[in-house]
Design a protein around this motif. Sequence first.
Motif, PDB file in Angstrom:
ATOM      1  N   ARG A 205       0.828  -1.137   0.071  1.00  0.00           N
ATOM      2  CA  ARG A 205      -0.161  -0.075   0.048  1.00  0.00           C
ATOM      3  C   ARG A 205       0.974   1.386   0.005  1.00  0.00           C
ATOM      4  O   ARG A 205       0.532   2.222  -0.830  1.00  0.00           O
ATOM      5  CB  ARG A 205      -0.884   0.010   1.364  1.00  0.00           C
ATOM      6  CG  ARG A 205      -2.401  -0.571   1.160  1.00  0.00           C
ATOM      7  CD  ARG A 205      -3.140   0.088   2.171  1.00  0.00           C
ATOM      8  NE  ARG A 205      -4.454  -0.731   2.014  1.00  0.00           N
ATOM      9  CZ  ARG A 205      -5.344  -0.684   2.816  1.00  0.00           C
ATOM     10  NH1 ARG A 205      -5.313  -0.111   3.931  1.00  0.00           N
ATOM     11  NH2 ARG A 205      -6.593  -1.380   2.472  1.00  0.00           N
ATOM     12  N   ASP A 206       1.892   1.298   1.057  1.00  0.00           N
ATOM     13  CA  ASP A 206       2.749   2.361   1.139  1.00  0.00           C
ATOM     14  C   ASP A 206       3.320   2.877  -0.224  1.00  0.00           C
ATOM     15  O   ASP A 206       3.404   4.087  -0.785  1.00  0.00           O
ATOM     16  CB  ASP A 206       3.702   2.247   2.357  1.00  0.00           C
ATOM     17  CG  ASP A 206       2.862   2.180   3.571  1.00  0.00           C
ATOM     18  OD1 ASP A 206       1.840   2.866   3.427  1.00  0.00           O
ATOM     19  OD2 ASP A 206       3.654   2.115   4.362  1.00  0.00           O
ATOM     20  N   ASP A 207       4.002   1.949  -0.880  1.00  0.00           N
ATOM     21  CA  ASP A 207       4.557   1.911  -2.207  1.00  0.00           C
ATOM     22  C   ASP A 207       3.389   2.734  -3.108  1.00  0.00           C
ATOM     23  O   ASP A 207       3.903   3.593  -3.936  1.00  0.00           O
ATOM     24  CB  ASP A 207       5.066   0.745  -2.747  1.00  0.00           C
ATOM     25  CG  ASP A 207       5.963   0.155  -1.817  1.00  0.00           C
ATOM     26  OD1 ASP A 207       6.654   0.850  -1.292  1.00  0.00           O
ATOM     27  OD2 ASP A 207       5.897  -1.186  -1.751  1.00  0.00           O
ATOM     28  N   ILE A 208       2.424   2.178  -3.103  1.00  0.00           N
ATOM     29  CA  ILE A 208       1.368   2.611  -3.999  1.00  0.00           C
ATOM     30  C   ILE A 208       0.951   3.946  -3.866  1.00  0.00           C
ATOM     31  O   ILE A 208       0.823   4.795  -4.983  1.00  0.00           O
ATOM     32  CB  ILE A 208       0.306   1.741  -4.093  1.00  0.00           C
ATOM     33  CG1 ILE A 208       0.642   0.087  -4.557  1.00  0.00           C
ATOM     34  CG2 ILE A 208      -1.135   2.217  -4.930  1.00  0.00           C
ATOM     35  CD1 ILE A 208      -0.611  -0.740  -4.659  1.00  0.00           C
ATOM     36  N   VAL A 209       0.771   4.264  -2.717  1.00  0.00           N
ATOM     37  CA  VAL A 209       0.292   5.668  -2.225  1.00  0.00           C
ATOM     38  C   VAL A 209       1.290   6.912  -2.701  1.00  0.00           C
ATOM     39  O   VAL A 209       1.128   7.849  -3.135  1.00  0.00           O
ATOM     40  CB  VAL A 209      -0.050   5.744  -0.736  1.00  0.00           C
ATOM     41  CG1 VAL A 209      -0.240   6.995  -0.252  1.00  0.00           C
ATOM     42  CG2 VAL A 209      -1.281   4.811  -0.653  1.00  0.00           C
TER      43      VAL A 209
ATOM     44  N   HIS B 164      -4.528  -4.274  -3.651  1.00  0.00           N
ATOM     45  CA  HIS B 164      -4.060  -3.454  -2.456  1.00  0.00           C
ATOM     46  C   HIS B 164      -5.162  -2.243  -2.013  1.00  0.00           C
ATOM     47  O   HIS B 164      -4.947  -2.016  -0.679  1.00  0.00           O
ATOM     48  CB  HIS B 164      -2.625  -3.110  -2.639  1.00  0.00           C
ATOM     49  CG  HIS B 164      -1.612  -4.318  -3.011  1.00  0.00           C
ATOM     50  ND1 HIS B 164      -1.020  -4.721  -2.159  1.00  0.00           N
ATOM     51  CD2 HIS B 164      -1.438  -4.701  -4.100  1.00  0.00           C
ATOM     52  CE1 HIS B 164      -0.284  -5.599  -2.719  1.00  0.00           C
ATOM     53  NE2 HIS B 164      -0.485  -5.703  -3.748  1.00  0.00           N
ATOM     54  N   VAL B 165      -5.544  -1.597  -2.948  1.00  0.00           N
ATOM     55  CA  VAL B 165      -6.328  -0.212  -2.434  1.00  0.00           C
ATOM     56  C   VAL B 165      -7.746  -0.528  -3.038  1.00  0.00           C
ATOM     57  O   VAL B 165      -8.325   0.539  -2.902  1.00  0.00           O
ATOM     58  CB  VAL B 165      -5.841   0.822  -3.348  1.00  0.00           C
ATOM     59  CG1 VAL B 165      -3.982   1.083  -2.995  1.00  0.00           C
ATOM     60  CG2 VAL B 165      -5.696   0.688  -4.746  1.00  0.00           C
ATOM     61  N   MET B 166      -7.903  -1.657  -3.363  1.00  0.00           N
ATOM     62  CA  MET B 166      -9.637  -1.601  -3.571  1.00  0.00           C
ATOM     63  C   MET B 166     -10.471  -1.016  -4.588  1.00  0.00           C
ATOM     64  O   MET B 166     -11.281  -1.596  -5.343  1.00  0.00           O
ATOM     65  CB  MET B 166     -10.215  -1.278  -2.073  1.00  0.00           C
ATOM     66  CG  MET B 166     -11.627  -1.671  -1.935  1.00  0.00           C
ATOM     67  SD  MET B 166     -12.214  -1.139  -0.339  1.00  0.00           S
ATOM     68  CE  MET B 166     -13.585  -2.047   0.160  1.00  0.00           C
ATOM     69  N   SER B 167      -9.883   0.129  -4.831  1.00  0.00           N
ATOM     70  CA  SER B 167     -10.661   0.871  -5.963  1.00  0.00           C
ATOM     71  C   SER B 167      -9.902   2.249  -6.028  1.00  0.00           C
ATOM     72  O   SER B 167      -9.238   2.491  -5.073  1.00  0.00           O
ATOM     73  CB  SER B 167     -11.884   1.258  -5.796  1.00  0.00           C
ATOM     74  OG  SER B 167     -12.201   2.088  -4.730  1.00  0.00           O
ATOM     75  N   LYS B 168     -10.131   3.160  -7.032  1.00  0.00           N
ATOM     76  CA  LYS B 168      -9.318   4.179  -7.172  1.00  0.00           C
ATOM     77  C   LYS B 168      -9.842   5.131  -6.080  1.00  0.00           C
ATOM     78  O   LYS B 168      -8.925   5.903  -5.593  1.00  0.00           O
ATOM     79  CB  LYS B 168      -9.618   5.116  -8.487  1.00  0.00           C
ATOM     80  CG  LYS B 168      -8.989   6.117  -8.810  1.00  0.00           C
ATOM     81  CD  LYS B 168      -9.188   6.686 -10.095  1.00  0.00           C
ATOM     82  CE  LYS B 168      -8.019   7.881 -10.306  1.00  0.00           C
ATOM     83  NZ  LYS B 168      -8.610   8.699 -11.544  1.00  0.00           N
ATOM     84  N   ASP B 169     -10.820   5.030  -5.533  1.00  0.00           N
ATOM     85  CA  ASP B 169     -11.608   5.951  -4.598  1.00  0.00           C
ATOM     86  C   ASP B 169     -10.770   5.468  -3.367  1.00  0.00           C
ATOM     87  O   ASP B 169     -10.338   6.570  -2.438  1.00  0.00           O
ATOM     88  CB  ASP B 169     -12.984   5.919  -4.246  1.00  0.00           C
ATOM     89  CG  ASP B 169     -13.987   6.598  -5.341  1.00  0.00           C
ATOM     90  OD1 ASP B 169     -13.161   7.550  -5.830  1.00  0.00           O
ATOM     91  OD2 ASP B 169     -15.040   6.214  -5.581  1.00  0.00           O
ATOM     92  N   GLY B 170     -10.465   4.485  -3.048  1.00  0.00           N
ATOM     93  CA  GLY B 170      -9.638   4.005  -1.924  1.00  0.00           C
ATOM     94  C   GLY B 170      -8.386   4.488  -1.943  1.00  0.00           C
ATOM     95  O   GLY B 170      -7.917   5.172  -1.231  1.00  0.00           O
ATOM     96  N   LEU B 171      -7.927   4.366  -3.230  1.00  0.00           N
ATOM     97  CA  LEU B 171      -6.436   4.954  -3.251  1.00  0.00           C
ATOM     98  C   LEU B 171      -6.380   6.517  -2.974  1.00  0.00           C
ATOM     99  O   LEU B 171      -5.550   6.905  -2.042  1.00  0.00           O
ATOM    100  CB  LEU B 171      -6.016   4.901  -4.844  1.00  0.00           C
ATOM    101  CG  LEU B 171      -4.482   5.376  -5.004  1.00  0.00           C
ATOM    102  CD1 LEU B 171      -3.320   4.965  -4.035  1.00  0.00           C
ATOM    103  CD2 LEU B 171      -4.262   5.023  -6.511  1.00  0.00           C
ATOM    104  N   VAL B 172      -7.572   7.228  -3.645  1.00  0.00           N
ATOM    105  CA  VAL B 172      -7.478   8.423  -3.443  1.00  0.00           C
ATOM    106  C   VAL B 172      -7.532   9.007  -1.764  1.00  0.00           C
ATOM    107  O   VAL B 172      -6.974   9.754  -1.209  1.00  0.00           O
ATOM    108  CB  VAL B 172      -8.836   9.215  -4.025  1.00  0.00           C
ATOM    109  CG1 VAL B 172      -8.916  10.564  -3.710  1.00  0.00           C
ATOM    110  CG2 VAL B 172      -8.451   9.271  -5.515  1.00  0.00           C
ATOM    111  N   ASP B 173      -8.367   8.259  -1.166  1.00  0.00           N
ATOM    112  CA  ASP B 173      -8.714   8.189   0.271  1.00  0.00           C
ATOM    113  C   ASP B 173      -7.258   8.133   0.890  1.00  0.00           C
ATOM    114  O   ASP B 173      -7.105   8.762   1.914  1.00  0.00           O
ATOM    115  CB  ASP B 173      -9.393   7.320   0.626  1.00  0.00           C
ATOM    116  CG  ASP B 173     -11.095   7.665   0.682  1.00  0.00           C
ATOM    117  OD1 ASP B 173     -11.215   8.808   0.425  1.00  0.00           O
ATOM    118  OD2 ASP B 173     -12.040   6.726   0.610  1.00  0.00           O
ATOM    119  N   LEU B 174      -6.779   7.156   0.640  1.00  0.00           N
ATOM    120  CA  LEU B 174      -5.337   6.830   1.210  1.00  0.00           C
ATOM    121  C   LEU B 174      -4.265   8.125   1.051  1.00  0.00           C
ATOM    122  O   LEU B 174      -3.569   8.500   1.955  1.00  0.00           O
ATOM    123  CB  LEU B 174      -4.778   5.602   0.827  1.00  0.00           C
ATOM    124  CG  LEU B 174      -5.289   4.259   1.085  1.00  0.00           C
ATOM    125  CD1 LEU B 174      -4.828   3.094   0.374  1.00  0.00           C
ATOM    126  CD2 LEU B 174      -5.196   3.942   2.720  1.00  0.00           C
TER     127      LEU B 174
END
Lengths: 260, 260
Positions: free
Chosen positions: A32-36, A71-81
């Motif tokens: 997750r951290d890498d992705i964020v 890892h992030v469930m969806s793009k919205d999830g990524l944005v939240d993170l």
Amino acid sequence: MKDERTAAGDFGTPLIWTRTEPPKRRQSPLERDDIVRAATAVADEGGAEALTMAAVARRLGPYTPMALYRHVMSKDGLVDLMLDAATAEVPVPAEPGPDWRADLRGIATESWAMAKRHLWFAQLVPTRPPLGPHMLRRTEFQLRVLVGRGAALGEAVAYAALLDRHVFGGAQQEAEEHAMRRWLGIDTPERLAAAVNAVRGVAEQGGHELLARWMEEPSGPDMDEQFTLSLTFLLDGIEARLPNPEGCQGSGSTSPSPKQ
Amino acid sequence: MKDERTAAGDFGTPLIWTRTEPPKRRQSPLERDDIVRAATAVADEGGAEALTMAAVARRLGPYTPMALYRHVMSKDGLVDLMLDAATAEVPVPAEPGPDWRADLRGIATESWAMAKRHLWFAQLVPTRPPLGPHMLRRTEFQLRVLVGRGAALGEAVAYAALLDRHVFGGAQQEAEEHAMRRWLGIDTPERLAAAVNAVRGVAEQGGHELLARWMEEPSGPDMDEQFTLSLTFLLDGIEARLPNPEGCQGSGSTSPSPKQ
DNA sequence: AGCTAGAGTTTATGGCATAAACGTAAGCGT
DNA sequence: ACGCTTACGTTTATGCCATAAACTCTAGCT
């Protein structure tokens, strides 16, 4: 995210805060951290409109867009993170200090600085509910400062909202200008001139004298100064409505009626 | 509009204000005004995310999405027209009146009311440069009021920007809440409860006592009251920095240093 | 050895804006 | 009356998105 434009997003899908990060294998290559981090880098450089799953995956190396979803469930999830990670950059004291103005001013100023580092922040924050842990922590601090000064809880919530509106509204405007410059200015300076002239033409034709004068020769406080200025206005206003001049606890539900 | 999300839009394409409406045949079945009206209706009902060329075309009757392009050039052009049409709804006096506060308060209040009628407005306005004729007219009025009170032109621009930021920032937040309610609340009330509980859970776990308390039982000024409140704060702040207490013209470039 | 769950990939779907080419009919000048 | 022009709307096609679904591979446990 069905439609990215909406500033009032689709909160129908379960928020990512309800799902913890899936348990890792030994060292899973992707986290997750890498992705964020990668997503943040992409958005820092290209703005919110450059933030696509494909771009993030590309940045991470030899990955496909679909790899991220695990890892992030969806793009919205990524944005939240991303939003919460950025919020984590603004330091929040453990306890309110002796000077409530300094406390609130500090949060606002640090948030403003963060929003300038991440111009996408102001664009994306109104599209998602502000429920990340760091945002909650930040808000709780604001409330503690205000309630500690005698504000009623509901008033404190309003004051905090009002201050944040100002911080992120200003950042949004900054982001706009930046994008405008990017599109009109940097690559083709003559197009900037052309556009400005066109607008000035409209302004002059419409008999908008002051506007035309200002566009001819812009002046006045820059964004940072405007920010400081209206922050001061708001803190002054809040101060005038706090019950005790230098007090401790209090219900604070009564308030002086403001000038009409 | 490559990516709708971007609050810092793509201004690269020529603005629609540079192109006049193409000359009409006798009575062309489709006109700009019809299209803008239909688009406004679509967005009023479904929010900004429902605003697609196809939806607008469908609303107009037996038309295809492509039919619109002949009249509005692009979706961005349509949005520009919509924004300006909505702005036209806020009445702007021909001349500043005797009470500058009332003038500015009036513009702000009417704009706020308009933004509540058209919840998409606050979502879309930051995506486009505010160069429509009605927006220009509105801004010019604000400047005239302030300059007439002794503000320097640059300061007037800053004050107007600062006031508008609050109006539209508040409207944006209202739109968010509305959308949130639409997604979580109206159709499935138990999901609203579930979501609120989940968040409250997070708030409680994180030891966010005040936040949890407030979510348990929300209180405090509603949006309208918050709007009035911060508007008053800002007007007070501006007043304190205008040069003459009840004056005529003046350079007004010096200003009292605000409390730190 | 064999099963399993997690990781990443391939493939496919549907929504969206919009470019390009194509009728079609209304109005013009002759 | 005839044909040309031009505005108007449609058809068709392209490309970018997010993302569902099914598939493959492999590490690591039993």
